[in-house]
Design an enzyme around this catalytic site. Structure first.
Site, PDB file in Angstrom:
ATOM      1  N   ARG A  47      54.034  25.619  38.929  1.00 37.35           N
ATOM      2  CA  ARG A  47      54.336  24.827  37.730  1.00 37.35           C
ATOM      3  C   ARG A  47      55.835  24.680  37.519  1.00 37.35           C
ATOM      4  O   ARG A  47      56.299  23.678  36.991  1.00 37.35           O
ATOM      5  CB  ARG A  47      53.705  25.497  36.500  1.00 37.35           C
ATOM      6  CG  ARG A  47      52.209  25.339  36.415  1.00 37.35           C
ATOM      7  CD  ARG A  47      51.679  25.909  35.112  1.00 37.35           C
ATOM      8  NE  ARG A  47      51.951  27.335  34.990  1.00 37.35           N
ATOM      9  CZ  ARG A  47      51.694  28.058  33.893  1.00 37.35           C
ATOM     10  NH1 ARG A  47      51.209  27.460  32.813  1.00 37.35           N
ATOM     11  NH2 ARG A  47      51.936  29.351  33.874  1.00 37.35           N
ATOM     12  N   GLU A 130      36.861  38.580  46.564  1.00 37.23           N
ATOM     13  CA  GLU A 130      36.945  40.027  46.393  1.00 37.23           C
ATOM     14  C   GLU A 130      37.945  40.417  45.306  1.00 37.23           C
ATOM     15  O   GLU A 130      37.732  41.371  44.554  1.00 37.23           O
ATOM     16  CB  GLU A 130      37.340  40.681  47.717  1.00 37.23           C
ATOM     17  CG  GLU A 130      37.374  42.202  47.692  1.00 37.23           C
ATOM     18  CD  GLU A 130      35.994  42.811  47.526  1.00 37.23           C
ATOM     19  OE1 GLU A 130      35.769  43.485  46.500  1.00 37.23           O
ATOM     20  OE2 GLU A 130      35.145  42.604  48.407  1.00 37.23           O
ATOM     21  N   GLY A 135      40.600  44.473  41.443  1.00 34.56           N
ATOM     22  CA  GLY A 135      41.811  44.489  42.242  1.00 34.56           C
ATOM     23  C   GLY A 135      41.602  44.844  43.701  1.00 34.56           C
ATOM     24  O   GLY A 135      40.870  44.175  44.424  1.00 34.56           O
ATOM     25  N   LYS A 206      33.874  40.055  34.756  1.00 30.71           N
ATOM     26  CA  LYS A 206      33.633  40.848  35.959  1.00 30.71           C
ATOM     27  C   LYS A 206      32.196  41.358  36.005  1.00 30.71           C
ATOM     28  O   LYS A 206      31.578  41.417  37.074  1.00 30.71           O
ATOM     29  CB  LYS A 206      34.622  42.010  36.013  1.00 30.71           C
ATOM     30  CG  LYS A 206      36.069  41.545  36.155  1.00 30.71           C
ATOM     31  CD  LYS A 206      37.063  42.675  35.947  1.00 30.71           C
ATOM     32  CE  LYS A 206      38.495  42.186  36.057  1.00 30.71           C
ATOM     33  NZ  LYS A 206      39.488  43.251  35.761  1.00 30.71           N
TER      34      LYS A 206
END
Length: 429
Positions: A47, A130, A135, A206
C-alpha cells in the site's frame, strides 16, 4: 534440478511479508534444493511504496495488486495482507490466472473458506494456510494429513498469544486485567486496539478453521460461540487457585458423544493445573487434540510474530511448489461429513458461579432449590459471610449450557441474591 525458477508473488510486506521475502532471499539455495527448482520473488504488492524495504529490489514493488496476480506467469501467490477485501478478490483472481495460493488469512478462511476451496478445485490449484492458525506451530497439516486416517473427537487450545500473555500475568503477578493489558501493549504483544484478541474474535476464526478440518464439516465464524476475557478478575484467579485451577481463553471444538453433531466455542475457562495447557505461559500457543487411535496429542510453540508465522508460510510454499513441479495438488477441502453445528445451549460442561448474597439463614437452601429446579447438580459449595454480606461459590457437575444459563437467570431474580459476581465454565477435566 529444473533451472526455470518458480515465480512467487507476495501480497503484503508488513511484519510477516517482509520476513517471508527475507527468508526466500537468504535461504534461496536451501529452498531450491528442497523443492527441486529455484524460487523467484516476481513481485510484491504494497500500500505504501515509498517505505524502505531492505533486500527487496525497488522494481519488484507495486501498488497494483490486481495487475500483479493477473500476470499469468506466476506459480504461487502468497497472501499476507489480511482482512476480507481485497484479499478475497485477489485470491480468486490468482486462481483464475493459474497460480496456487498460500495464505495466512484466518478471518477470510473462517468466513469464506468453502468458496475459496471451491475456486481452487475448479482451477486445479492449491490453497494452503498453515500460518492462519497458531503461527509457527505445525497444526493444520497434521490434522488434515497425519490424522487423516483417525477420528478426531476434540480440539482444545490456546490460540491467541496476546490473551494468554495477559491471563498469565494476572495469574502469576496478581495484576488486574487493565494493568496486564497495558504491559502487553508496551511489549508489543497487544495492538493499539486489542478488541479482536481480548473479545475472542481472533480465536473464534481459528476455531472455525480447526473444527472444519478436524470434523470434515464446514464450520463458519458465525457458527462459533464467542465470549471475551475482559471481565476476568483477580478474584476469579483466586477462586481458580482454590480449586487447583488456572484460567485460559480456550478455543474448544468438540464432536458430540453420539457423533451426530459438533460444537465450536471460544471463552475463558478454568482448567486444572494438572492439564498440559495450564503450563502454557506468556504469548505462547498450544493445542491439545484428542482422537480415537492416536489418543492425546499436544502441539506447542510461538503462535504469532513475523519470523514464526513466516516459517509456516514458507513451509506451505515449499509444499505447493513441489506439487507444482509434480503436476499435482495437495489435500483440498474435506467436508464430506457435513455434520450440523449445535448451538452453545447443547454443550455439556461445568460451571463455577460466584454469588453475592445476604448473610442470613435459608439462603443456601434457596440457591440449591434453584439449581435443582433446572436439573443442575451441585458438586461443591463454599460460603463466606461478614456483617450481613456473604459470598457463595458454587461449582456444578456437568450439565447443558442452556440449563446452566437458565439457572443463573433464576438466581438473579432471588431477593437474597445481591448479584452474580462471576460466571465461568470449568474445562479440561
Amino acid at each position: 534440478m529444473r533451472t526455470r525458477p518458480l515465480k512467487v508473488a507476495l501480497l503484503g510486506c508488513g511484519v510477516v511479508g517482509s520476513e517471508v521475502a527475507r527468508i526466500m532471499t537468504t535461504h534461496a539455495d536451501d529452498l531450491a534444493a528442497r523443492i527441486g527448482a529455484p524460487v523467484e520473488l516476481a513481485g510484491v504488492a504494497v500500500r505504501r511504496p515509498d517505505r524502505v524495504r531492505e533486500g527487496i529490489p525497488a522494481e519488484l514493488i507495486t501498488t497494483d495488486a490486481t495487475a500483479l496476480v493477473k500476470r499469468g506467469d506466476l506459480d504461487v501467490v502468497v497472501e499476507v495482507i489480511g482482512g476480507i477485501e481485497p484479499a478475497r478478490s485477489l485470491i480468486a483472481t490468482a486462481f483464475e490466472h493459474g497460480a496456487s495460493v498460500v495464505s495466512a488469512n484466518k478471518a477470510l478462511l473462517a468466513q469464506d473458506g468453502a468458496a475459496l476451496h471451491a475456486a481452487a478445485e475448479e482451477h486445479g490449484k492449491d490453497l494452503y494456510y498453515e500460518a492462519a492458525v497458531a503461527g509457527a506451530i505445525p497444526l493444520i497439516r497434521p490434522l488434515r494429513e497425519s490424522l487423516a486416517g483417525d477420528k478426531v473427537n476434540r480440539v482444545l487450545g490456546i490460540v491467541n498469544g496476546t490473551t494468554n500473555f495477559i491471563l498469565d500475568k494476572m495469574d502469576t503477578t496478581g495484576a488486574g486485567y487493565q494493568e496486564a493489558l497495558d504491559e502487553a501493549t508496551a511489549l508489543g504483544y497487544a495492538e493499539a486496539d486489542p478488541t479482536a484478541d481480548v473479545e475472542g474474535f481472533d480465536a473464534a476464526a481459528k476455531a472455525a478453521i480447526l473444527a472444519g478440518i478436524a470434523f470434515h464439516t464446514r464450520v463458519r465464524l458465525d457458527d462459533v460461540y464467542r465470549e471475551g476475557m475482559t471481565e476476568v478478575t483477580a478474584a476469579d484467579f483466586a477462586s481458580a487457585k482454590e480449586m487447583g485451577c488456572t484460567i485460559k481463553l480456550l478455543a474448544i471444538c468438540e464432536r458430540a458423544a453420539d457423533g451426530a453433531s459438533v460444537t465450536a466455542r471460544v471463552h475463558p475457562a478454568m482448567i486444572p493445573l494438572t492439564h498440559p495447557l495450564a503450563s502454557v505461559r506468556g504469548a505462547y500457543n498450544a493445542v491439545f487434540v484428542e482422537s480415537d487411535a492416536a489418543g492425546q496429542l499436544m502441539f506447542y510453540g510461538p503462535g504469532a510474530g513475523g519470523a514464526p508465522t513466516a516459517s509456516a508460510v514458507l513451509g506451505d510454499l515449499v509444499a505447493v511448489c513441489r506439487n507444482r513441479l509434480n503436476g499435482a495438488t495437495g489435500p483440498g477441502e474435506s467436508a464430506y461429513a457435513a455434520l450440523p453445528v449445535s448451538p452453545m445451549g447443547e454443550v455439556v460442561t461445568r460451571y463455577h458461579i460466584s454469588l453475592d448474597v445476604a448473610d442470613k439463614p435459608g439462603v443456601l437452601a434457596q440457591v440449591a432449590t434453584v439449581f435443582a429446579e433446572h436439573g443442575v447438580s451441585i458438586d461443591t459449595v463454599r460460603q463466606q459471610g461478614k456483617d450481613g454480606e456473604a459470598s457463595l461459590v458454587v461449582v456444578t457437575h456437568r450439565a447443558s449450557d442452556a440449563a446452566l444459563v437458565g439457572t443463573v437467570e433464576a438466581l438473579r431474580n432471588l431477593d437474597t441474591v445481591r448479584g452474580v459476581a462471576s460466571i465461568m465454565r470449568v474445562e479440561g477435566e
